[in-house]
Design a protein around this motif. Structure first.
Motif, PDB file in Angstrom:
ATOM      1  N   ASP A  30       6.441   3.215  -2.008  1.00  0.00           N
ATOM      2  CA  ASP A  30       5.824   2.457  -2.311  1.00  0.00           C
ATOM      3  C   ASP A  30       4.783   3.424  -2.404  1.00  0.00           C
ATOM      4  O   ASP A  30       4.669   5.011  -1.613  1.00  0.00           O
ATOM      5  N   VAL A  32       0.389   3.559  -2.353  1.00  0.00           N
ATOM      6  CA  VAL A  32      -1.059   4.080  -1.467  1.00  0.00           C
ATOM      7  C   VAL A  32      -2.144   3.129  -2.764  1.00  0.00           C
ATOM      8  O   VAL A  32      -1.923   3.645  -3.546  1.00  0.00           O
ATOM      9  N   THR A  51      -0.814  -1.732  -0.379  1.00  0.00           N
ATOM     10  CA  THR A  51       0.212  -0.201  -1.176  1.00  0.00           C
ATOM     11  C   THR A  51       0.715  -1.423  -3.079  1.00  0.00           C
ATOM     12  O   THR A  51       1.141  -2.672  -2.803  1.00  0.00           O
TER      13      THR A  51
END
Length: 185
Positions: A30, A32, A51
């Motif tokens: 992921d 941010v 995210t």
């Protein structure tokens, strides 16, 4: 390496890997879109507010050539550009799987054409290799980063499907859908 810089800034989250191979660097995990607030006197941050999930990112010479991920809500798209557009190569391919759209779109935003595909469940990697018309045999003996390079090269002539719309136009086409969750069977 670009992803080392992201790591220092706290932008990598739930990382599967970051790996360099020659002039290429690849990341899966992921990314941010909004940092969490500082949680203590030592400067440790709380989890991110938002995210982009399951990203598959390929950079060549510290410029992003392929940016793929899943957004829970199309309203998060401008944050993707806020955080990462400065690192996009001029010919970047951006493919986003978006939970709250039900028809593919090509969204014009920030001088970019962004392929947006509706997806409430499924695996981003599997969907991406389908778009690239590849199968598991095409990746035999390759490292994680080499697999992403293979996908990137296979997407060379990829033309996204869907109506070309502005971001505001795309926002009028969202639907009330949420990510499908699966629990123990």
């Amino acid at each position: 390496m670009l992803f080392d810089t992201y790591e220092q800034k706290g932008l990598l989250f739930n990382m599967n890997f970051k790996e360099a191979s020659g002039s290429y660097a690849a990341y899966r995990g992921d990314l941010v879109l909004e940092l969490g607030e500082v949680g203590d006197a030592l400067g440790h941050r709380k989890p991110p507010v938002s995210t982009i999930k399951n990203t598959i990112v390929l950079a060549e010479n510290d410029k992003i050539k392929l940016y793929v991920g899943s957004l829970d809500d199309l309203t998060l798209l401008p944050k993707v550009l806020d955080y990462y557009q400065a690192d996009f190569a001029p010919d970047v391919k951006i493919i986003l799987f978006v939970v709250n759209i039900d028809k593919p779109l090509v969204i014009e935003l920030g001088g970019l054409s962004i392929a947006a595909i509706g997806m409430q469940e499924g695996l981003i990697w599997n969907e991406l290799i389908d778009l690239a018309a590849l199968d598991k045999g095409d990746f035999k003996g390759q490292s994680a980063s080499e697999k992403i390079v293979t996908v990137y090269k296979a997407l060379g002539d990829y033309k996204p499907k869907g109506d070309k719309v502005s971001f505001d136009g795309a926002m009028t086409r969202t639907v009330e859908l949420t990510r499908a969750g699966r629990g123990p069977v």
